[in-house]
Design a protein around this motif. Structure first.
Motif, PDB file in Angstrom:
ATOM      1  N   SER A  72       0.748  -1.279   0.078  1.00  0.00           N
ATOM      2  CA  SER A  72       0.143  -0.013  -0.032  1.00  0.00           C
ATOM      3  C   SER A  72       0.865   1.206   0.024  1.00  0.00           C
ATOM      4  O   SER A  72       0.560   2.286  -0.684  1.00  0.00           O
ATOM      5  CB  SER A  72      -1.015   0.122   1.280  1.00  0.00           C
ATOM      6  OG  SER A  72      -1.785  -1.104   0.929  1.00  0.00           O
ATOM      7  N   ALA A  73       1.964   1.248   0.642  1.00  0.00           N
ATOM      8  CA  ALA A  73       2.928   2.397   0.998  1.00  0.00           C
ATOM      9  C   ALA A  73       3.615   2.621  -0.502  1.00  0.00           C
ATOM     10  O   ALA A  73       3.601   3.712  -0.907  1.00  0.00           O
ATOM     11  CB  ALA A  73       3.937   2.116   1.956  1.00  0.00           C
ATOM     12  N   LEU A  92      -1.248   5.973   6.758  1.00  0.00           N
ATOM     13  CA  LEU A  92      -0.107   5.362   5.624  1.00  0.00           C
ATOM     14  C   LEU A  92       0.487   6.902   5.019  1.00  0.00           C
ATOM     15  O   LEU A  92       1.511   6.649   4.937  1.00  0.00           O
ATOM     16  CB  LEU A  92      -1.068   4.937   4.577  1.00  0.00           C
ATOM     17  CG  LEU A  92      -0.508   4.347   3.379  1.00  0.00           C
ATOM     18  CD1 LEU A  92       0.542   3.189   3.764  1.00  0.00           C
ATOM     19  CD2 LEU A  92      -1.387   4.013   2.260  1.00  0.00           C
ATOM     20  N   ILE A  93      -0.151   7.750   5.128  1.00  0.00           N
ATOM     21  CA  ILE A  93       0.252   9.042   4.539  1.00  0.00           C
ATOM     22  C   ILE A  93       1.392   9.561   5.507  1.00  0.00           C
ATOM     23  O   ILE A  93       2.293   9.864   5.231  1.00  0.00           O
ATOM     24  CB  ILE A  93      -0.712  10.444   4.360  1.00  0.00           C
ATOM     25  CG1 ILE A  93      -1.626  10.282   3.498  1.00  0.00           C
ATOM     26  CG2 ILE A  93       0.004  11.657   4.563  1.00  0.00           C
ATOM     27  CD1 ILE A  93      -1.097  10.310   2.080  1.00  0.00           C
ATOM     28  N   ASN A  94       1.257   9.489   6.909  1.00  0.00           N
ATOM     29  CA  ASN A  94       2.257   9.828   7.967  1.00  0.00           C
ATOM     30  C   ASN A  94       3.357   9.021   7.542  1.00  0.00           C
ATOM     31  O   ASN A  94       4.581   9.271   7.981  1.00  0.00           O
ATOM     32  CB  ASN A  94       1.608   9.817   9.245  1.00  0.00           C
ATOM     33  CG  ASN A  94       0.527  11.092   9.350  1.00  0.00           C
ATOM     34  OD1 ASN A  94       0.572  11.954   8.579  1.00  0.00           O
ATOM     35  ND2 ASN A  94      -0.495  11.059  10.124  1.00  0.00           N
ATOM     36  N   SER A  95       3.084   7.694   7.656  1.00  0.00           N
ATOM     37  CA  SER A  95       4.135   6.792   7.535  1.00  0.00           C
ATOM     38  C   SER A  95       5.156   6.991   6.291  1.00  0.00           C
ATOM     39  O   SER A  95       6.388   6.682   6.410  1.00  0.00           O
ATOM     40  CB  SER A  95       3.791   5.215   7.596  1.00  0.00           C
ATOM     41  OG  SER A  95       3.276   4.966   6.365  1.00  0.00           O
ATOM     42  N   ILE A  96       4.706   7.401   5.262  1.00  0.00           N
ATOM     43  CA  ILE A  96       5.588   7.490   4.121  1.00  0.00           C
ATOM     44  C   ILE A  96       6.123   8.978   4.032  1.00  0.00           C
ATOM     45  O   ILE A  96       7.142   9.240   3.415  1.00  0.00           O
ATOM     46  CB  ILE A  96       4.903   7.291   2.646  1.00  0.00           C
ATOM     47  CG1 ILE A  96       3.699   8.555   2.433  1.00  0.00           C
ATOM     48  CG2 ILE A  96       4.175   6.066   2.576  1.00  0.00           C
ATOM     49  CD1 ILE A  96       3.396   8.541   0.998  1.00  0.00           C
ATOM     50  N   ARG A  97       5.557   9.918   4.974  1.00  0.00           N
ATOM     51  CA  ARG A  97       6.241  11.283   5.017  1.00  0.00           C
ATOM     52  C   ARG A  97       7.284  11.235   5.915  1.00  0.00           C
ATOM     53  O   ARG A  97       8.049  12.100   6.029  1.00  0.00           O
ATOM     54  CB  ARG A  97       5.077  12.213   5.415  1.00  0.00           C
ATOM     55  CG  ARG A  97       4.273  12.663   4.311  1.00  0.00           C
ATOM     56  CD  ARG A  97       3.333  13.593   4.707  1.00  0.00           C
ATOM     57  NE  ARG A  97       2.615  14.107   3.607  1.00  0.00           N
ATOM     58  CZ  ARG A  97       1.203  14.735   3.537  1.00  0.00           C
ATOM     59  NH1 ARG A  97       0.942  15.264   4.940  1.00  0.00           N
ATOM     60  NH2 ARG A  97       0.675  15.226   2.553  1.00  0.00           N
ATOM     61  N   ALA A  98       7.328  10.343   7.096  1.00  0.00           N
ATOM     62  CA  ALA A  98       8.516  10.180   8.080  1.00  0.00           C
ATOM     63  C   ALA A  98       9.565   9.741   7.553  1.00  0.00           C
ATOM     64  O   ALA A  98       9.840   9.203   6.758  1.00  0.00           O
ATOM     65  CB  ALA A  98       7.637   8.963   9.174  1.00  0.00           C
TER      66      ALA A  98
END
Length: 192
Positions: free
Chosen positions: A149-150, A186-192
């Motif tokens: 998904s990411a 999910l958004i936060n995990s890929i921005r981290a």
């Protein structure tokens, strides 16, 4: 309405001579649509090829259980509509709707066929545009079958980063196959 988005789009696919462009550009007519307006519905044969000049739209499928699957987003400058229904002259299995207020140029199937028959360069441009769309579909199939998904979200944001600000996140979540309630994580995990 300006034909510049159409000229930009066709120029990137297969530039036309002045005479071919004159014939091609003459078949397009402007239309506009409000947010969340259906353009094509399942069961209806698509009668137009669209050139998106403003706004964002989506093509989606609804299964027998009423679940939606967002298949693709369209935005300027790109062609839009349910192209398989248009070219095969069969009822659409898909819906095409606006997600934001939108403007288009559109050409009828009849006019498109006539101008392609009279001008081989226009037929070549439409064929090449359709081939590019098929290439995008094949790339999307790889994403669906092989990516997490990411990774799907990263791929979408590489292609179309502006969609995150324009499209309700529930449609992006549907497009990448995640529950809307998990999308912000999910958004936060890929921005981290």
């Amino acid at each position: 309405m300006s034909l510049e988005p159409l000229a930009q789009l066709i120029g990137a696919i297969h530039p036309l001579s002045v005479a071919d462009w004159s014939a091609f550009s003459a078949i397009w007519h402007p239309i506009s649509a409000k947010r969340k307006q259906p353009i094509t519905t399942a069961g209806q044969t698509e009668n137009y090829l669209y050139c998106v000049t403003e706004g964002v739209q989506r093509v989606y499928y609804v299964d027998d259980a009423g679940r939606e699957a967002t298949l693709l987003f369209t935005y300027a400058p790109s062609f839009g509509g349910v192209v398989d229904s248009l070219l095969l002259r069969q009822p659409s299995r898909y819906y095409y709707e606006t997600l934001t207020p939108s403007t288009f140029l559109r050409a009828s199937f009849h006019d498109l066929q006539a101008v392609m028959q009279a001008h081989p360069a226009i037929e070549t441009a439409i064929r090449l545009g359709t081939t590019q769309a098929l290439s995008g579909v094949l790339e999307r199939l790889v994403e669906l079958q092989c990516y997490s998904s990411a990774e799907k979200l990263r791929a979408l944001l590489r292609r179309s980063p502006h969609l995150l600000q324009l499209v309700p996140h529930k449609y992006i979540a549907n497009y990448i196959g995640v529950d809307p309630t998990n999308f912000s994580k999910l958004i936060n995990s890929i921005r981290a």
